[in-house]
Design a protein around this motif. Structure first.
Motif, PDB file in Angstrom:
ATOM      1  N   UNK A  49       0.830  -1.206   0.000  1.00  0.00           N
ATOM      2  CA  UNK A  49       0.000   0.000   0.000  1.00  0.00           C
ATOM      3  C   UNK A  49       0.864   1.256   0.000  1.00  0.00           C
ATOM      4  N   UNK A  50       1.981   1.233   0.743  1.00  0.00           N
ATOM      5  CA  UNK A  50       2.893   2.378   0.786  1.00  0.00           C
ATOM      6  C   UNK A  50       3.523   2.625  -0.582  1.00  0.00           C
ATOM      7  N   UNK A  51       3.928   1.538  -1.245  1.00  0.00           N
ATOM      8  CA  UNK A  51       4.523   1.667  -2.580  1.00  0.00           C
ATOM      9  C   UNK A  51       3.507   2.219  -3.570  1.00  0.00           C
ATOM     10  N   UNK A  52       2.268   1.727  -3.488  1.00  0.00           N
ATOM     11  CA  UNK A  52       1.214   2.213  -4.384  1.00  0.00           C
ATOM     12  C   UNK A  52       0.974   3.705  -4.169  1.00  0.00           C
ATOM     13  N   UNK A  53       0.971   4.141  -2.895  1.00  0.00           N
ATOM     14  CA  UNK A  53       0.770   5.555  -2.582  1.00  0.00           C
ATOM     15  C   UNK A  53       1.922   6.403  -3.127  1.00  0.00           C
ATOM     16  N   UNK A  54       3.158   5.897  -2.993  1.00  0.00           N
ATOM     17  CA  UNK A  54       4.311   6.624  -3.522  1.00  0.00           C
ATOM     18  C   UNK A  54       4.221   6.756  -5.038  1.00  0.00           C
ATOM     19  N   UNK A  58       4.051  10.236  -7.137  1.00  0.00           N
ATOM     20  CA  UNK A  58       4.978  10.537  -8.237  1.00  0.00           C
ATOM     21  C   UNK A  58       4.209  10.912  -9.496  1.00  0.00           C
ATOM     22  N   UNK A  59       3.128  10.180  -9.771  1.00  0.00           N
ATOM     23  CA  UNK A  59       2.308  10.498 -10.938  1.00  0.00           C
ATOM     24  C   UNK A  59       1.701  11.894 -10.813  1.00  0.00           C
ATOM     25  N   UNK A  60       1.235  12.223  -9.597  1.00  0.00           N
ATOM     26  CA  UNK A  60       0.631  13.530  -9.364  1.00  0.00           C
ATOM     27  C   UNK A  60       1.653  14.648  -9.537  1.00  0.00           C
ATOM     28  N   UNK A  61       2.864  14.446  -8.980  1.00  0.00           N
ATOM     29  CA  UNK A  61       3.911  15.457  -9.113  1.00  0.00           C
ATOM     30  C   UNK A  61       4.358  15.597 -10.563  1.00  0.00           C
ATOM     31  N   UNK A  62       4.386  14.483 -11.280  1.00  0.00           N
ATOM     32  CA  UNK A  62       4.770  14.528 -12.695  1.00  0.00           C
ATOM     33  C   UNK A  62       3.784  15.368 -13.495  1.00  0.00           C
TER      34      UNK A  62
END
Length: 251
Positions: A49-54, A58-62
């Motif tokens: 779940x933590x990896x999915x959130x990260x 990253x997608x949002x920041x991109x």
């Protein structure tokens, strides 16, 4: 060697021992499986779940970076630099009252006035805060006596009010004797110390886009005249450096 043999009673807690064993075995298996899930599987699920959130972050920041890049490519860089320089010229380049005197002197001379006298009080250099914008700035005041043609005092006032850095007339006293105007004026300018560095990465696209009020402000101060005074040269006379020999010096 004899083997230890445990004979269980036919009934345990009022239940047949064979029936009880049928229930106990699955319960033990369930307890083992539950322990494995809690100690092994559950932590792995949390990590996933933590990896999915990260990945989502990253997608949002991109997406945000791409939007900022698209915005900067659409903006005229020359106009952007001109606006930045214009806003920078709205405040004093240094926290120095004598530099402010030179700025006012330059404005006054353009209207035919001269600085007859001025007073600088270092105790009046105060730190103030604009609560709405959460911006710290320091007010730099001076008191001056100006003399010049009486018919041009309005031109002088307009020149002071429409100059960069922005000048604020705190008090104004006018006396006209014949064709000569004698003006005692208290003028303040503003200096903003760079206490905190701006984190560019934390800026949102809305922070970079000019609002209606900001666009109107830029349009207004474009009508102002930047004085372009950066040094103290010419204030209080010309500075000269003198040298004298040291009587105790032995070559």
């Amino acid at each position: 060697m004899s083997k230890i043999k445990i004979n269980l009673p036919d009934k345990i807690f009022g239940m047949d021992k064979n029936l009880l064993m049928v229930w106990v075995t699955p319960m033990l298996m369930l307890a083992v499986l539950l322990s494995i899930f809690l100690w092994v599987v559950s932590p792995k699920i949390s990590e996933i779940e933590k990896v999915i959130k990260e990945i989502e972050d990253i997608k949002k920041k991109t997406v945000e970076v791409m939007e900022k890049r698209k915005y900067f490519l659409s903006v005229d860089q020359e106009e952007l630099n001109n606006n930045a320089n214009l806003l920078s010229s709205g405040v004093m380049p240094q926290k120095n009252s004598y530099l402010l005197v030179k700025i006012i002197k330059k404005v006054a001379e353009s209207s035919g006035f001269q600085v007859s006298d001025f007073s600088v009080s270092m105790g009046d250099v105060k730190k103030q805060e604009v609560k709405q914008a959460i911006v710290d700035y320091e007010k730099v005041p001076v008191e001056l006596t100006l003399s010049g043609p009486g018919e041009k005092y309005l031109e002088l006032i307009k020149g002071l009010e429409r100059s960069l850095p922005i000048l604020s007339i705190d008090s104004f006293d006018l006396k006209i004797n014949g064709q000569v105007a004698l003006i005692k004026v208290r003028v303040s300018a503003y200096f903003q110390p760079m206490t905190n560095k701006i984190n560019i990465e934390s800026l949102r696209l809305t922070d970079m886009t000019l609002k209606v009020e900001e666009t109107a402000l830029l349009s207004k101060i474009k009508e102002y005249r930047a004085q372009g005074v950066e040094s103290l040269e010419g204030v209080g006379g010309q500075y000269k450096s003198y040298e004298r020999s040291d009587p105790f010096f032995t070559p």
